[in-house]
Design a protein around this motif. Structure first.
Motif, mmCIF file in Angstrom:
data_model
loop_
_atom_site.group_PDB
_atom_site.id
_atom_site.type_symbol
_atom_site.label_atom_id
_atom_site.label_comp_id
_atom_site.label_asym_id
_atom_site.label_seq_id
_atom_site.Cartn_x
_atom_site.Cartn_y
_atom_site.Cartn_z
ATOM 1 N N TYR A 1 79.003 -0.294 -59.936
ATOM 2 C CA TYR A 1 77.772 0.145 -59.278
ATOM 3 C C TYR A 1 77.646 -0.398 -57.857
ATOM 4 O O TYR A 1 76.901 0.139 -57.044
ATOM 5 C CB TYR A 1 76.536 -0.239 -60.100
ATOM 6 C CG TYR A 1 76.265 -1.718 -60.173
ATOM 7 C CD1 TYR A 1 75.464 -2.335 -59.233
ATOM 8 C CD2 TYR A 1 76.799 -2.496 -61.186
ATOM 9 C CE1 TYR A 1 75.205 -3.688 -59.284
ATOM 10 C CE2 TYR A 1 76.539 -3.848 -61.251
ATOM 11 C CZ TYR A 1 75.743 -4.443 -60.310
ATOM 12 O OH TYR A 1 75.493 -5.785 -60.359
ATOM 13 N N LEU A 2 78.379 -1.460 -57.535
ATOM 14 C CA LEU A 2 78.331 -2.019 -56.180
ATOM 15 C C LEU A 2 78.821 -1.023 -55.134
ATOM 16 O O LEU A 2 78.450 -1.122 -53.963
ATOM 17 C CB LEU A 2 79.173 -3.292 -56.092
ATOM 18 C CG LEU A 2 78.656 -4.499 -56.850
ATOM 19 C CD1 LEU A 2 79.605 -5.669 -56.671
ATOM 20 C CD2 LEU A 2 77.259 -4.854 -56.421
ATOM 21 N N GLY A 3 79.638 -0.071 -55.547
ATOM 22 C CA GLY A 3 80.119 0.945 -54.615
ATOM 23 C C GLY A 3 78.982 1.689 -53.940
ATOM 24 O O GLY A 3 79.082 2.054 -52.768
ATOM 25 N N PHE A 4 77.906 1.906 -54.675
ATOM 26 C CA PHE A 4 76.748 2.576 -54.074
ATOM 27 C C PHE A 4 76.228 1.787 -52.871
ATOM 28 O O PHE A 4 75.952 2.354 -51.814
ATOM 29 C CB PHE A 4 75.636 2.765 -55.116
ATOM 30 C CG PHE A 4 74.347 3.272 -54.525
ATOM 31 C CD1 PHE A 4 74.259 4.564 -54.043
ATOM 32 C CD2 PHE A 4 73.240 2.448 -54.425
ATOM 33 C CE1 PHE A 4 73.081 5.029 -53.476
ATOM 34 C CE2 PHE A 4 72.061 2.905 -53.875
ATOM 35 C CZ PHE A 4 71.976 4.197 -53.391
ATOM 36 N N LEU A 5 76.106 0.481 -53.019
ATOM 37 C CA LEU A 5 75.573 -0.355 -51.938
ATOM 38 C C LEU A 5 76.599 -0.571 -50.831
ATOM 39 O O LEU A 5 76.260 -0.560 -49.647
ATOM 40 C CB LEU A 5 75.118 -1.702 -52.497
ATOM 41 C CG LEU A 5 74.024 -1.648 -53.549
ATOM 42 C CD1 LEU A 5 73.796 -3.024 -54.154
ATOM 43 C CD2 LEU A 5 72.748 -1.095 -52.967
ATOM 44 N N LEU A 6 77.841 -0.760 -51.207
ATOM 45 C CA LEU A 6 78.886 -1.037 -50.221
ATOM 46 C C LEU A 6 79.163 0.152 -49.308
ATOM 47 O O LEU A 6 79.499 -0.023 -48.142
ATOM 48 C CB LEU A 6 80.179 -1.437 -50.929
ATOM 49 C CG LEU A 6 80.168 -2.770 -51.654
ATOM 50 C CD1 LEU A 6 81.411 -2.901 -52.516
ATOM 51 C CD2 LEU A 6 80.072 -3.924 -50.671
ATOM 52 N N GLY B 1 75.806 5.770 -63.448
ATOM 53 C CA GLY B 1 76.228 6.433 -64.677
ATOM 54 C C GLY B 1 77.660 6.107 -65.064
ATOM 55 O O GLY B 1 77.939 5.800 -66.231
ATOM 56 N N VAL B 2 78.560 6.169 -64.107
ATOM 57 C CA VAL B 2 79.962 5.844 -64.385
ATOM 58 C C VAL B 2 80.081 4.385 -64.823
ATOM 59 O O VAL B 2 80.810 4.064 -65.771
ATOM 60 C CB VAL B 2 80.858 6.147 -63.166
ATOM 61 C CG1 VAL B 2 82.245 5.547 -63.324
ATOM 62 C CG2 VAL B 2 80.956 7.644 -62.946
ATOM 63 N N HIS B 3 79.326 3.501 -64.184
ATOM 64 C CA HIS B 3 79.381 2.087 -64.562
ATOM 65 C C HIS B 3 78.893 1.888 -65.992
ATOM 66 O O HIS B 3 79.564 1.249 -66.800
ATOM 67 C CB HIS B 3 78.560 1.221 -63.608
ATOM 68 C CG HIS B 3 78.552 -0.208 -64.006
ATOM 69 N ND1 HIS B 3 79.609 -1.051 -63.731
ATOM 70 C CD2 HIS B 3 77.655 -0.945 -64.690
ATOM 71 C CE1 HIS B 3 79.345 -2.240 -64.227
ATOM 72 N NE2 HIS B 3 78.158 -2.201 -64.820
ATOM 73 N N VAL B 4 77.718 2.422 -66.292
ATOM 74 C CA VAL B 4 77.118 2.206 -67.614
ATOM 75 C C VAL B 4 77.929 2.882 -68.714
ATOM 76 O O VAL B 4 78.150 2.294 -69.776
ATOM 77 C CB VAL B 4 75.651 2.695 -67.623
ATOM 78 C CG1 VAL B 4 75.085 2.719 -69.027
ATOM 79 C CG2 VAL B 4 74.800 1.809 -66.724
ATOM 80 N N LEU B 5 78.381 4.110 -68.474
ATOM 81 C CA LEU B 5 79.037 4.877 -69.537
ATOM 82 C C LEU B 5 80.525 4.576 -69.705
ATOM 83 O O LEU B 5 81.052 4.702 -70.810
ATOM 84 C CB LEU B 5 78.842 6.374 -69.283
ATOM 85 C CG LEU B 5 77.389 6.855 -69.322
ATOM 86 C CD1 LEU B 5 77.307 8.311 -68.899
ATOM 87 C CD2 LEU B 5 76.773 6.629 -70.692
ATOM 88 N N LEU B 6 81.205 4.188 -68.632
ATOM 89 C CA LEU B 6 82.659 4.021 -68.710
ATOM 90 C C LEU B 6 83.152 2.626 -68.328
ATOM 91 O O LEU B 6 83.796 1.945 -69.121
ATOM 92 C CB LEU B 6 83.359 5.048 -67.806
ATOM 93 C CG LEU B 6 83.190 6.512 -68.148
ATOM 94 C CD1 LEU B 6 83.801 7.378 -67.067
ATOM 95 C CD2 LEU B 6 83.821 6.818 -69.488
#
Length: 175
Positions: free
Chosen positions: A40-45, A20-25
């Motif tokens: 969004y890579l933060g989720f995987l990392l 959400g943060v990636h897409v919206l901001l």
């Protein structure tokens, strides 16, 4: 059983926040029109270190595919994210501390140290961005500009992930 359900819900919430943060901001930001932060890579990392490889690959595909749906990129995000998910256990094995990892460890700069975290981040984000930008280009025709995009985007994403770690990840180990 309730602990596993709590972990699953926590990871779903983390995915929703990062996506959400990636897409919206974050997706609207660029660094001199050559560098982009793929937040969004933060989720995987930052998934727990003990995440099974099959689950990691599935989560990588779902994360990348979700970004492909939003940006109509035809699988480029999914392919690069799956590569990151595939290489993550190898990088973790390469960086294993002398005493090994604890079962509950996650990627955390406060626990692992700056040097460990920076090597982990630069390796995985750099490889992801290299694959992403060359797949997006579809050829090796503009190698110089593409390498500049890889370098600038790796720097932008890396600094952003570093800030996220310092602000939102606990300094103390959870018991």
């Amino acid at each position: 059983m309730m602990g596993n359900l709590g972990q699953i819900l926590l990871q779903l919430l983390r995915f929703a926040i990062y996506a959400g943060v990636h897409v919206l901001l974050i997706s609207r930001l660029s660094l001199f029109n050559v560098g982009w932060c793929l937040f969004y890579l933060g989720f995987l990392l930052f998934l727990p270190i003990a995440t099974p490889i099959v689950l990691l690959l599935v989560l990588s595909f779902v994360t990348g595919f979700t970004m492909d749906l939003f940006y109509d990129t035809g699988g480029v995000h999914a392919a690069a994210a799956v590569l990151l998910g595939y290489l993550r256990p190898w990088v973790l094995k390469l960086l294993t501390p002398r005493d090994g990892y604890d079962a509950q460890d996650s990627v955390n700069i406060h626990q692992m140290g700056w040097q460990w975290f920076l090597v982990y981040l630069v390796l995985l984000v750099g490889i992801h961005h290299f694959a992403f930008f060359f797949l997006e280009l579809g050829s090796f025709s503009a190698v110089g500009l593409t390498l500049l995009k890889v370098l600038a985007s790796t720097l932008f994403t890396g600094v952003t992930m570093l800030i996220v770690q310092l602000l939102f990840f606990p300094a103390k180990r959870r018991r």
